[in-house]
Design a protein around this motif. Structure first.
Motif: not given
Length: 364
Positions: A15-16, A18-19, A284-285, A287
């Motif tokens: 997730s991080d 992707r951000l 995303l944030y 998650y």
């Protein structure tokens, strides 16, 4: 760490990542048009990528293992004195430099250091350590006073810069950590009412903050002054529509919207990637934050658990405020979007926090 734990860890890591990919894509778009000379504009994206990688290395260093357990950074009185000393030093003309009306940075030549960001992470470590030693005593008011006083000193010094956004995020995060303890509900209500009253007094006492409130209520009352940034942000969001205008097709970043690479990068993102892209980024944030909070509940050690709660809440509150400001839900304040906005100290501290949380996750 068994196979299941490894799977969960890399799930949070993804997730991080992707951000960060989203951040680099958008950063290469608006940062090329930051105000400055042409050569600086051309060099900025590469410099930003280089700094991003260096900051990532720093965040990785704090995850070094020691005998299979995460390193517990004890923020003692001496450490807090040093960090508070930096907050005092930055207020001295000639030592601290002024940017955007705030004396919040040290000019270190190649980059500028913002001590308030360092103080925020030091305060979270300090309060986490304090709560871990006095968890069951937190039901008594006298045991809660020490972290509140330390927080108050830092908030006062940050407001002298002035930097209301950083101070507000810091206070909300620390209060959330204290609320989770056996802190009595009547004291929570008292702190909440006191905080609201203090915010009102600070707004009334500063004319520029009053202008921001009036601009928030009706930005078109002063379209070329206090309402200019909000209007230009809405002009960026509107044309984005459902799917956006496409990568690097933003119009508002061409010197219409102030600070398109920092505080208002989400407006440029919405203009280029649209409503669908905005929802994806928010998910995303969400998650990332939900995953970190879930892991915080699984940590047996109180220090590690509250460390994760404090760091996740600080990044989360800052994200909510920034997104709210960009879309017109909150008055304009100088708060960056974590992992997306162009910035030095803010980005470095965010990556350090994520590195520490990854380390805690691996120790479960």
């Amino acid at each position: 760490m068994n196979e299941k734990q490894a799977s969960l860890f890399f799930e949070a890591l993804s997730s991080d990542v992707r951000l960060k990919i989203f951040r680099l894509l958008v950063q290469f778009s608006p940062n090329g048009l930051v105000q400055g000379e042409i050569a600086q504009k051309l060099d900025l994206p590469i410099t930003n990528l280089s700094f991003h990688l260096k900051a990532l290395v720093h965040s990785t260093l704090v995850t070094v293992q020691r005998e299979g357990r995460f390193m517990r950074y004890k923020a003692n009185t001496a450490l807090m004195r040093e960090v508070v000393g930096f907050l005092v030093l930055v207020l001295i003309p000639g030592v601290g430099i002024v940017r955007g009306g705030s004396r919040s940075w040290f000019n270190l030549g190649l980059f500028a250091l913002q001590p308030s960001e360092i103080y925020k992470i030091a305060l979270i470590i300090y309060v986490s350590d304090y709560i871990s030693h006095h968890y069951h005593q937190m039901k008594k008011l006298r045991y809660c006073l020490k972290p509140l006083i330390v927080m108050g000193i830092g908030f006062f010094l940050i407001m002298l810069q002035p930097d209301f956004g950083s101070g507000f995020v810091m206070c909300c995060s620390i209060l959330l950590m204290i609320i989770i303890t056996p802190f009595p509900f009547r004291y929570i209500v008292f702190l909440g009412l006191s905080g609201i009253l203090m915010i009102i007094l600070m707004i009334i006492s500063a004319p520029y903050r009053m202008k921001r409130i009036f601009a928030f209520l009706d930005p078109f009352q002063d379209p070329l002054g206090s309402g200019f940034q909000m209007i230009q942000s809405l002009y960026a969001i509107g044309p984005g529509g459902i799917l956006g205008s496409g990568f690097d097709q933003s119009i508002q970043k061409h010197f219409y919207l102030p600070e398109p690479q920092t505080d208002f990068i989400f407006a440029i993102y919405l203009e280029e990637f649209g409503f669908i892209g905005g929802i994806l980024l928010i998910l995303l944030y969400a998650y990332l934050f939900i995953t970190c909070f879930n892991y915080a509940k699984k940590v047996d050690d109180l220090f590690g658990s509250f460390l994760m709660i404090g760091m996740t809440s600080m990044i989360g509150i800052q994200t909510i405020i920034n997104l709210g400001v960009v879309v017109g839900l909150f008055p304009v304040t100088g708060v960056t979007l974590p992992l997306m906005s162009y910035g030095g100290t803010s980005l470095l501290v965010t990556l350090i926090e994520i590195g520490i949380m990854y380390n805690i996750i691996k120790s479960i």
